[in-house]
Design a protein around this motif. Structure first.
Motif, PDB file in Angstrom:
ATOM      1  N   THR A  21      94.892 -15.125 -50.041  1.00 12.87           N
ATOM      2  CA  THR A  21      95.107 -16.309 -50.155  1.00 12.87           C
ATOM      3  C   THR A  21      96.522 -15.175 -51.418  1.00 12.87           C
ATOM      4  N   LYS A  67      99.742 -14.362 -48.806  1.00 13.21           N
ATOM      5  CA  LYS A  67     100.393 -15.687 -48.423  1.00 13.21           C
ATOM      6  C   LYS A  67     101.534 -15.392 -49.721  1.00 13.21           C
ATOM      7  N   PRO A 101     104.571 -14.622 -46.788  1.00 11.82           N
ATOM      8  CA  PRO A 101     104.100 -15.770 -46.520  1.00 11.82           C
ATOM      9  C   PRO A 101     104.123 -15.698 -45.018  1.00 11.82           C
ATOM     10  N   LYS A 133     101.351 -18.825 -42.388  1.00 11.48           N
ATOM     11  CA  LYS A 133     100.740 -19.990 -42.921  1.00 11.48           C
ATOM     12  C   LYS A 133      99.338 -19.936 -41.942  1.00 11.48           C
TER      13      LYS A 133
END
Length: 185
Positions: A41, A44, A48, A50
């Motif tokens: 997390t 991310k 960034p 997915k």
């Protein structure tokens, strides 16, 4: 000899796998898996990307990731370095936690993406940990079926689900292979 340069481009999807050195466990207790997810997390937020699917087994991990502006090596190095330091400190270990660098297989089309998603979600069934993928707590599959009481900021289900009429149709797709799957990972 250095590792070969990996192919990467924005919006590329990869099936990432990594396992414990000498196939040893990399997760001993639930807090270890929570910490690994926390590091994902955090990565991310810094780089960034997915996550379309994940499964944390006892001695290995599976991730289906889509890059945005950074190659997977950027965030995987960050996650695995932090996790290895956490694990070694917690259990008073030294040395490598992971067996070499992670593997990243580029997924070239939608069919490959869907098949890998299914493969990841059925991993606990193939390992005979559970007969139903939705009961495995350390997988993104329950997020696809909205079985968790809280939303997840770690997994993006919309891309995979966009190829199905409903989450139930995706569950049918996954479980169709579960009924025909036999053997071990």
């Amino acid at each position: 000899m250095p590792n070969p340069k990996r192919i990467w481009y924005p919006r590329a999807c990869f099936h990432i796998t990594a396992r414990g050195n000498r196939k040893t466990d990399i997760f001993y207790e639930p807090s270890d898996r929570y910490r690994y997810l926390q590091f994902l997390t955090e990565a991310k937020q810094s780089y960034p990307f997915k996550i379309h699917a994940y499964c944390l087994m006892t001695n290995h991990i599976h991730l289906l990731v889509e890059t945005i502006n950074h190659p997977p090596g950027t965030f995987m190095k960050d996650v695995h370095s932090k996790y290895a330091m956490y694990f070694n400190k917690k259990y008073d270990y030294v040395g490598h936690l992971f067996q070499g660098p992670y593997k990243a297989d580029l997924q070239g089309d939608v069919n490959a993406l869907l098949q890998v998603s299914r493969y990841i979600h059925l991993n606990p069934c193939r390992a005979l940990i559970t007969s139903k993928p939705e009961t495995y707590k350390w997988s993104s599959y329950p997020h696809y079926l909205s079985l968790l009481p809280y939303p997840s900021s770690i997994v993006t289900t919309s891309t995979i689900l966009s190829y199905f009429k409903s989450p139930e149709e995706y569950a049918f797709f996954v479980n169709l292979a579960n009924k025909t799957t036999s053997g071990h990972p």
